[in-house]
Design a protein around this motif. Structure first.
Motif, PDB file in Angstrom:
ATOM      1  N   ALA A 123     -35.576  52.136  22.551  1.00  0.00           N
ATOM      2  CA  ALA A 123     -36.565  52.740  22.056  1.00  0.00           C
ATOM      3  C   ALA A 123     -37.427  53.877  22.040  1.00  0.00           C
ATOM      4  CB  ALA A 123     -37.609  51.954  21.731  1.00  0.00           C
ATOM      5  N   GLU A 124     -37.409  54.442  23.396  1.00  0.00           N
ATOM      6  CA  GLU A 124     -37.180  55.949  23.622  1.00  0.00           C
ATOM      7  C   GLU A 124     -35.708  57.155  23.174  1.00  0.00           C
ATOM      8  OE1 GLU A 124     -39.120  58.459  27.633  1.00  0.00           O
ATOM      9  OE2 GLU A 124     -39.276  56.132  27.452  1.00  0.00           O
ATOM     10  N   GLU A 125     -34.898  56.685  24.076  1.00  0.00           N
ATOM     11  CA  GLU A 125     -34.321  57.794  23.120  1.00  0.00           C
ATOM     12  C   GLU A 125     -33.906  57.730  21.988  1.00  0.00           C
ATOM     13  OE1 GLU A 125     -30.908  55.989  24.788  1.00  0.00           O
ATOM     14  OE2 GLU A 125     -30.912  56.392  26.853  1.00  0.00           O
ATOM     15  N   ASN A 126     -34.466  56.395  20.514  1.00  0.00           N
ATOM     16  CA  ASN A 126     -34.015  56.543  19.533  1.00  0.00           C
ATOM     17  C   ASN A 126     -35.531  57.516  18.548  1.00  0.00           C
ATOM     18  OD1 ASN A 126     -31.939  55.814  19.080  1.00  0.00           O
ATOM     19  ND2 ASN A 126     -33.250  53.365  19.132  1.00  0.00           N
ATOM     20  N   VAL A 127     -36.436  57.297  19.594  1.00  0.00           N
ATOM     21  CA  VAL A 127     -37.555  58.054  19.305  1.00  0.00           C
ATOM     22  C   VAL A 127     -37.375  59.983  19.705  1.00  0.00           C
ATOM     23  CG1 VAL A 127     -39.606  59.572  19.822  1.00  0.00           C
ATOM     24  CG2 VAL A 127     -39.765  56.779  19.776  1.00  0.00           C
ATOM     25  N   HIS A 128     -36.874  60.039  20.605  1.00  0.00           N
ATOM     26  CA  HIS A 128     -36.150  61.254  20.839  1.00  0.00           C
ATOM     27  C   HIS A 128     -34.940  62.059  19.669  1.00  0.00           C
ATOM     28  CE1 HIS A 128     -37.560  63.225  24.093  1.00  0.00           C
ATOM     29  NE2 HIS A 128     -37.959  61.607  24.810  1.00  0.00           N
ATOM     30  N   SER A 129     -34.428  60.935  19.199  1.00  0.00           N
ATOM     31  CA  SER A 129     -33.395  61.649  18.622  1.00  0.00           C
ATOM     32  C   SER A 129     -34.266  62.099  17.184  1.00  0.00           C
ATOM     33  CB  SER A 129     -32.201  60.123  18.525  1.00  0.00           C
ATOM     34  OG  SER A 129     -31.650  60.098  19.449  1.00  0.00           O
ATOM     35  N   ILE A 130     -34.810  60.884  16.612  1.00  0.00           N
ATOM     36  CA  ILE A 130     -35.152  61.338  15.644  1.00  0.00           C
ATOM     37  C   ILE A 130     -36.289  62.106  15.333  1.00  0.00           C
ATOM     38  CG2 ILE A 130     -37.727  60.579  13.765  1.00  0.00           C
ATOM     39  CD1 ILE A 130     -36.449  57.504  14.611  1.00  0.00           C
ATOM     40  N   CYS A 131     -37.332  62.472  16.544  1.00  0.00           N
ATOM     41  CA  CYS A 131     -38.166  64.437  16.935  1.00  0.00           C
ATOM     42  C   CYS A 131     -37.595  65.018  17.547  1.00  0.00           C
ATOM     43  CB  CYS A 131     -38.735  63.558  17.705  1.00  0.00           C
ATOM     44  SG  CYS A 131     -40.295  62.119  18.320  1.00  0.00           S
ATOM     45  N   ALA A 132     -36.410  65.053  16.671  1.00  0.00           N
ATOM     46  CA  ALA A 132     -35.796  66.240  17.236  1.00  0.00           C
ATOM     47  C   ALA A 132     -34.809  67.162  15.504  1.00  0.00           C
ATOM     48  CB  ALA A 132     -34.153  66.284  18.326  1.00  0.00           C
ATOM     49  N   ALA A 133     -34.602  65.611  15.199  1.00  0.00           N
ATOM     50  CA  ALA A 133     -34.035  65.285  14.125  1.00  0.00           C
ATOM     51  C   ALA A 133     -34.930  65.830  12.536  1.00  0.00           C
ATOM     52  CB  ALA A 133     -33.661  64.513  12.788  1.00  0.00           C
ATOM     53  N   ALA A 134     -36.702  65.304  13.289  1.00  0.00           N
ATOM     54  CA  ALA A 134     -37.691  66.063  12.253  1.00  0.00           C
ATOM     55  C   ALA A 134     -37.836  67.702  12.634  1.00  0.00           C
ATOM     56  CB  ALA A 134     -39.361  64.941  12.768  1.00  0.00           C
ATOM     57  N   GLU A 135     -37.776  68.015  14.002  1.00  0.00           N
ATOM     58  CA  GLU A 135     -39.044  69.763  14.333  1.00  0.00           C
ATOM     59  C   GLU A 135     -37.861  70.486  13.509  1.00  0.00           C
ATOM     60  OE1 GLU A 135     -40.386  71.688  18.173  1.00  0.00           O
ATOM     61  OE2 GLU A 135     -38.237  70.491  18.608  1.00  0.00           O
ATOM     62  N   ALA A 136     -36.488  69.959  13.516  1.00  0.00           N
ATOM     63  CA  ALA A 136     -35.551  70.488  12.815  1.00  0.00           C
ATOM     64  C   ALA A 136     -35.794  70.788  11.321  1.00  0.00           C
ATOM     65  CB  ALA A 136     -34.360  69.768  13.077  1.00  0.00           C
ATOM     66  N   ALA A 137     -36.299  69.804  10.619  1.00  0.00           N
ATOM     67  CA  ALA A 137     -36.592  69.715   9.446  1.00  0.00           C
ATOM     68  C   ALA A 137     -38.101  69.609   9.396  1.00  0.00           C
ATOM     69  CB  ALA A 137     -36.459  67.942   8.895  1.00  0.00           C
ATOM     70  N   GLY A 138     -39.214  70.458  10.028  1.00  0.00           N
ATOM     71  CA  GLY A 138     -40.064  70.668   9.233  1.00  0.00           C
ATOM     72  C   GLY A 138     -41.016  69.615   9.159  1.00  0.00           C
ATOM     73  N   VAL A 139     -40.677  68.091   9.850  1.00  0.00           N
ATOM     74  CA  VAL A 139     -41.378  67.309   9.293  1.00  0.00           C
ATOM     75  C   VAL A 139     -42.475  66.633  10.255  1.00  0.00           C
ATOM     76  CG1 VAL A 139     -41.013  64.646   8.619  1.00  0.00           C
ATOM     77  CG2 VAL A 139     -39.827  65.762   7.777  1.00  0.00           C
ATOM     78  N   LEU A 140     -42.830  66.257  10.734  1.00  0.00           N
ATOM     79  CA  LEU A 140     -44.427  65.567  11.893  1.00  0.00           C
ATOM     80  C   LEU A 140     -43.632  64.214  11.994  1.00  0.00           C
ATOM     81  CD1 LEU A 140     -47.995  66.925  10.017  1.00  0.00           C
ATOM     82  CD2 LEU A 140     -46.289  67.769  12.369  1.00  0.00           C
ATOM     83  N   VAL A 141     -43.828  63.401  13.007  1.00  0.00           N
ATOM     84  CA  VAL A 141     -43.632  62.376  13.082  1.00  0.00           C
ATOM     85  C   VAL A 141     -44.955  61.263  13.985  1.00  0.00           C
ATOM     86  CG1 VAL A 141     -41.906  60.756  14.978  1.00  0.00           C
ATOM     87  CG2 VAL A 141     -41.185  62.930  13.870  1.00  0.00           C
ATOM     88  N   THR A 142     -45.345  59.936  13.700  1.00  0.00           N
ATOM     89  CA  THR A 142     -46.251  59.587  14.356  1.00  0.00           C
ATOM     90  C   THR A 142     -45.876  58.687  14.441  1.00  0.00           C
ATOM     91  OG1 THR A 142     -47.986  60.509  12.994  1.00  0.00           O
ATOM     92  CG2 THR A 142     -48.060  58.246  13.769  1.00  0.00           C
ATOM     93  N   ILE A 143     -45.954  57.699  15.988  1.00  0.00           N
ATOM     94  CA  ILE A 143     -45.713  56.265  16.505  1.00  0.00           C
ATOM     95  C   ILE A 143     -46.714  55.762  16.387  1.00  0.00           C
ATOM     96  CG2 ILE A 143     -45.182  55.377  18.536  1.00  0.00           C
ATOM     97  CD1 ILE A 143     -43.128  57.304  18.039  1.00  0.00           C
ATOM     98  N   ASP A 144     -46.061  54.143  15.106  1.00  0.00           N
ATOM     99  CA  ASP A 144     -47.085  53.667  14.588  1.00  0.00           C
ATOM    100  C   ASP A 144     -48.187  52.569  15.260  1.00  0.00           C
ATOM    101  OD1 ASP A 144     -48.448  52.808  12.001  1.00  0.00           O
ATOM    102  OD2 ASP A 144     -46.762  53.185  10.874  1.00  0.00           O
ATOM    103  N   ALA A 145     -49.096  51.588  14.751  1.00  0.00           N
ATOM    104  CA  ALA A 145     -49.737  51.001  15.973  1.00  0.00           C
ATOM    105  C   ALA A 145     -49.184  49.272  15.456  1.00  0.00           C
ATOM    106  CB  ALA A 145     -50.976  50.397  15.642  1.00  0.00           C
ATOM    107  N   GLU A 146     -48.524  48.458  16.454  1.00  0.00           N
ATOM    108  CA  GLU A 146     -48.159  47.374  16.718  1.00  0.00           C
ATOM    109  C   GLU A 146     -49.347  46.446  16.926  1.00  0.00           C
ATOM    110  OE1 GLU A 146     -43.551  47.059  16.149  1.00  0.00           O
ATOM    111  OE2 GLU A 146     -43.784  49.061  16.943  1.00  0.00           O
ATOM    112  N   ASP A 147     -48.692  45.284  17.693  1.00  0.00           N
ATOM    113  CA  ASP A 147     -49.928  44.177  18.196  1.00  0.00           C
ATOM    114  C   ASP A 147     -50.143  44.818  19.413  1.00  0.00           C
ATOM    115  OD1 ASP A 147     -48.493  43.342  20.044  1.00  0.00           O
ATOM    116  OD2 ASP A 147     -47.396  41.719  19.005  1.00  0.00           O
ATOM    117  N   HIS A 148     -50.868  44.123  20.101  1.00  0.00           N
ATOM    118  CA  HIS A 148     -51.784  44.415  21.156  1.00  0.00           C
ATOM    119  C   HIS A 148     -50.759  44.432  22.084  1.00  0.00           C
ATOM    120  CE1 HIS A 148     -52.365  40.758  22.301  1.00  0.00           C
ATOM    121  NE2 HIS A 148     -52.943  41.652  24.007  1.00  0.00           N
TER     122      HIS A 148
END
Length: 327
Positions: A123-148
């Motif tokens: 999951a952490e590696e996948n988040v890094h991949s999405i964040c890197a692409a988002a930063e290049a695209a000028g898009v923010l990223v938020t990690i969503d909530a799930e259960d407790h």
């Protein structure tokens, strides 16, 4: 009515979300799909791109969620990452009404967090991949909530990723008894925090269940965020919370671009436009994808008006269900 809904109807509706039989039946019903269109603009990338353009054209910011959670295999997690990377490529060329108007929301369990072997690492590696692409695209990223049960690991991953990407945001749910302390930590660190009331069925040992208690928990959390160093994102359709956000922003001298309202696609659309027209930043949470069932059930569990809307459509299959229907 609200107490009956909170104590009886909401637990019943959230229990439905766990039933595979009801899920499969609901997904086959044409009337269910017609109601879902109120909350989810479609299943494809083309569908959500059209919704994004419409929202931007109305002066709104957006956050996009590719629906899916509790991924059970590596291949599905990889497909989710690919969907986000494709979407980010399309979003990179969009003109926006304000800076930072584009954002994606991601759920860690959709990225492999719950996989039996090395789930956190994947999951952490996948988040890094999405964040890197988002930063290049000028898009923010938020990690969503799930259960407790996922909160500790989610927030730990957020802390880790924010060392390289301070703009990464996350969600705190006011109905969890721990959230006031989490707000203090992240407000101090300068994080982008989406504060919502909470939408998952939780045991009373970890979460407030009564609507009044949840409201009472939301307000001190909101005060902490507004007073802090971060960027509060007030995720509520409740007029009382909207009013409180304006009062606290004024009390702590927050400029209009230092915080924002967030609302769900298809809910209180007129209010979204009114707030944006008054100079407030408003971001619309737009979900899309084939895994819409869990999201749909949580929307029903939030408000009696949403259930009424669904039951009316079931009673009259000729009822014209549209996103403009009042909530």
């Amino acid at each position: 009515m609200s107490k009956f809904f909170d104590t009886t109807m909401r637990p019943m509706i959230t229990a439905v979300a766990a039933s595979e039989r009801i899920k499969e039946t609901s997904q086959r019903l044409t009337v269910t799909r017609r109601v879902v269109e109120r909350f989810v603009p479609g299943e494809t990338e083309e569908d959500v791109l059209a919704a994004i353009r419409d929202s931007l054209g109305n002066g709104l910011s957006v956050t996009i969620d590719h629906l899916g959670e509790d991924t059970s295999d590596d291949a599905q997690a990889a497909r989710t990452v690919d969907a986000y990377l494709s979407l980010l490529e399309e979003m990179s060329g969009m003109s926006t009404p304000t800076p930072n108007a584009l954002e994606v929301s991601v759920k860690l369990t959709a990225l492999g967090q719950m996989l039996p072997r090395h789930g956190r690492k994947i999951a952490e590696e996948n988040v890094h991949s999405i964040c890197a692409a988002a930063e290049a695209a000028g898009v923010l990223v938020t990690i969503d909530a799930e259960d407790h049960a996922t909160v500790d690991e989610r927030l730990d991953i957020v802390r880790t990723v924010r060392r390289d990407l301070p703009s990464l945001g996350t969600v705190l749910q006011a109905y969890l008894r721990r959230t006031e302390d989490d707000c203090r930590e992240f407000a101090e660190s300068g994080a982008r925090i989406r504060l919502c009331k909470g939408a998952y069925a939780e045991p009373p040992t970890v979460a407030f269940a009564d609507r009044t208690q949840i409201d009472e928990a939301f307000l001190p959390c909101l005060r902490i965020l507004m007073k802090g160093n971060g960027y509060p994102m007030v995720a509520s359709h409740d007029p009382m919370m909207i009013g409180a956000a304006h009062e606290l922003a004024a009390e702590f001298g927050r400029a209009p671009d230092s915080w924002e309202h967030q609302m769900l696609y298809g809910i209180r659309t007129d209010e979204q436009l009114r707030l944006a027209g008054d100079g407030h930043r408003v971001r619309v949470y737009i979900p899309y994808g084939r895994e819409w069932y869990g999201y749909f059930v949580r929307r029903l569990a939030e408000r009696p008006a949403n259930v009424t809307f669904f039951l009316r459509a079931l009673a009259d299959r000729r009822h014209p269900v549209t996103a403009a229907e009042p909530a």
